[in-house]
Each structure stands twice: as C-alpha cells, then as structure tokens.
Design an enzyme around this catalytic site. Structure first.
Site: not given
Length: 447
Positions: A32, A34, A37, A149
């Site tokens: 992603g 950020m 994983v 979120d």
C-alpha cells in the site's frame, strides 16, 4: 494502508526481506501507499503469521514522526485487545530501523470482496455479520479504543464465516493526544458527521460507520456516495438516505428504524453503545433465512422469483378471502352493497403500493430489472399487481421491464453472443409468455 493486506492474495514479485528476526518471509501479500504486509512463518511455534511494515520512503519523509507514531499506535491499540472478532497482534520489532509488527494471518476475504462476490446477502446473514462487528466494537470501546475507520475493506470473513476486524492504524485511545480536534481522519463514505467536521469523536462514531456497513450489506448500495470526498461528506452532513427497504423489499420496517437511528446526525440520538445496537438487531423479527446466493444464471434466478411471486399472490388471495368472509358477519345491507360494487383499494394497501412503486423504480434505476432473486423491478411490479391488478403504473412498469430486457437481448445478439441471447429469450418467455417480439427474436437466433 488498510487491512486488505492481511488476507491471502497472490504473492508479488517484488524483492523483500527474507526474515524479520525469527520470522521467515514467504512472500509479500500486498503493498500500500503506507507500507507492506508479508506472509511469514514462525518456526518457534509452527504457525503462519502476517507481518506489517512501513515503507522506507514514508520514514524518510516523515519529518514530524506522525506516520511512525500512527504505526506504533496500531501496535499498541491492537496489542492490548484480545477478542475473537479482532485480528490479534503477536509481536513487534525493528528491521534496520524500520518498525514492524507480527499479527494473526487470516485465511478468508474482505467483506468488500465478499459483497462483490454475492448478488444478495440475506437479512439473517447480514445480521450475523453486523452482530459480530458490534461485539468486537463493544470490546474495543470497553478498552477505551475507538476504531474510526470501520468499512468493508477493514472487515474480514474467515473461512469459517467469522468476522475479523483489522487496521487500528487511526484508532483513537481516550488518553491519546496525537490527533487534535480539527483533523479529518477516516474513509469518506463511512465517516460519521463529527468526523467529517473534524470534531472530537467517541465510540458512537464507530456505531454510525457500522450502521453504514449494515446498510450496504442489505441493499448493495453505499449509504452515502458521491463524485468526490467533499461531495460525500456534504451528503453525510445534510442528506438522509433512503430507507433500506426502498432498495430491498425483504428488509422490514424495524430494521429500517434501527439503521436510521444508528446513522442519526447527532451522536446523542444514536444507540448509547454497541451492545444496545446489537440487542435491537437481535430483537427484530426475521423475514428470511437463506445464506448469501452466488450469482447464478438469469433463468434459474427468475424461476425462483416466479415461485416467490406466485406464493405472495396465493397468500394475498387467502388474506383477501378471509377479509371477504369477515364481511359476511356484517349486516345484510352491507353485504349486498359489497356484492354490488367494486371496492376501492384500502388506504393501508394504497400506502403499500405507493411504497412498492418507489422500490420498483429504485430497482430499475440501478439496473435490477429481473435480478437478484426476490429483489428486482419485475418481482416488485408483480407484487403490486397481486394487490391491485388494475394498477396502471405497475402495468406500465412491467412493459418497461420487458422492453429493457428486450434491448439487452438484442445487444447480446449484435455482439454475437447467441447462447446468452437464447438463454435471455427463454427467460423472457417465462416472464412474458407468447410475447410476439421475443418469439420473432427466437426465430432469428434459431436460424
């Protein structure tokens, strides 16, 4: 980065570390903006784990340390939580100055993906999912953690059908000052009004978001949508969405009321806690009891729809017969008047017809002309005609459905998809027997 990356996906071909301490990396699950994983193996206890890291580029530009602190906040927030419906954090550490944490590896799929794969989600199944979400939120709220979120891509359904909530990266702890009032954090379509305004939030903000997810499960549509984040947030602040039953006739009024209460603009008008929200749902009466249906052929779906409509018509006929029999108990003059005149549609039934016409129109606007099963324009118009066979709007609506299906069938033929066109014609003739234009089209296909 969101929790999407904790689900099994195809490994990427990018280079990645071979180990994080004792953890042996198998492959990168996802990347992603950020961070990334990885799927890894923990040899000390023989189990598969997921490892989340921050992208090195983010750390280089993170002069304020905000992104690193947010990452560590997720470790702290999730690390103090131990609940079967929340993804567990097992360990944390650093690799060359880059922080990482080790968490539960979930084999399953996002709720977002689940909704895309299923044409309908039954009321009972949606209730099962939302009640697990509310159980998890109740626990996190008791730990003084607000997720902030909640959305389908942060909710997982594992292979056993259990809910797992992920991504506490923007979670707020009651004693945290990292996010000041005035900051807008969240995903627009699922944000509460107070989030949109940058106001202080508490656990009731999560309840709003959960209700929006519940709405989407039941209707297949976002509760608040728009062309941009600003448009969506404006709608959240000013717009009251249609009741879920307008888009799905299987949703009872009690569920409409529960969802509308949970998405009240004012937090004080919502449920006081996740368990209160859950109890209200559990007390609501069930109207359906089937698991989510995979997308089948149109023909099979419509055969089932026809059966449903036939059942409704039969039930209404029995109801009408009962009403007629009850009239026999009245005075003789009244009975004679009933026999001599055509009785108008009762006001309560007219209100139902008005509501159903809106439902049918909504189905047509979003393309649900004959699918999904039990929740489409065709079935709704047939239901109206079972109540009032002379309803002009329903008769006209069925004609529009027939024409829309005809245009779709012609398009299939123009694209050279003869088998699909033949299947569509067969289906249409089930719904509109001996229709001349379809019989003509059938000749074209057979030649």
């Amino acid at each position: 980065m969101n929790g999407t990356d904790t689900v099994i996906q195809h490994p990427t071909k990018d280079r990645h570390p071979s180990v994080f301490g004792k953890y042996q990396v198998q492959y990168k699950i996802g990347q992603g903006a950020m961070g990334a994983v990885y799927k890894a193996y923990d040899p000390s206890i023989d189990r598969i784990v997921a490892i989340k890291t921050i992208s090195p580029g983010i750390l280089l530009t993170d002069d304020s340390g905000e992104f690193k602190e947010r990452f560590l906040r997720e470790v702290r927030a999730t690390g103090k939580i131990n609940h079967p419906n929340i993804i567990s954090v097992y360990d944390s550490g650093e690799l060359d100055g880059n922080p990482f944490f080790v968490m539960e590896y979930v084999e399953g799929k996002e709720l977002k993906e689940f909704l895309a794969d299923n044409s309908t989600v039954s009321l009972e199944y949606a209730k099962k999912i939302i009640c697990q979400i509310l159980d998890a939120l109740s626990y996190s709220h008791d730990c003084d953690i607000v997720h902030r979120d909640i959305k389908p891509s942060n909710i997982f359904i594992d292979v056993k059908g259990n809910v797992k909530i992920a991504d506490f990266g923007i979670a707020k702890q009651s004693n945290s000052n990292l996010t000041q009032t005035g900051s807008i954090i969240g995903t627009p379509s699922y944000m509460s009004p107070e989030q949109c305004q940058g106001k202080a939030v508490d656990h009731r903000s999560d309840l709003f978001s959960a209700a929006v997810v519940f709405y989407e499960m039941l209707t297949g549509e976002k509760c608040f949508n728009g062309s941009s984040g600003h448009v969506i947030m404006h709608r959240i602040l000013t717009h009251t969405p249609e009741k879920p039953s307008i888009l799905n006739v299987n949703v009872p009024e009690v569920i409409d009321n529960i969802i509308l209460k949970a998405i009240s603009k004012n937090p004080s008008d919502r449920y006081s806690g996740a368990l209160d929200f859950k109890r209200a749902i559990e007390k609501s009466k069930s109207v359906s009891n089937y698991e989510p249906q995979k997308k089948h052929s149109i023909k099979l779906a419509l055969l089932l729809v026809s059966a449903v409509v036939a059942t409704v018509i039969a039930a209404y006929a029995l109801f009408d017969k009962h009403n007629q029999e009850s009239h026999l108990d009245r005075s003789e003059n009244t009975m004679e008047w009933n026999q001599a005149t055509v009785e108008p549609v009762a006001l309560s039934e007219q209100n139902k017809i008005t509501r159903l016409l809106k439902v049918a129109k909504a189905h047509r606007l979003v393309g649900r002309i004959i699918e999904p099963q039990g929740s489409n324009a065709y079935a709704t118009y047939r239901l109206i005609l079972s109540i009032n066979p002379d309803n002009v709007q329903a008769i006209d609506g069925l004609e529009q459905v027939k024409q829309q299906l005809f245009e779709q069938t012609k398009l299939l033929l123009e694209q050279g998809k003869k088998e699909q066109a033949k299947s569509s014609i067969d289906t249409a003739l089930l719904l509109f027997p001996a229709d001349a234009q379809y019989l003509e089209l059938l000749k074209v296909v057979d030649n």
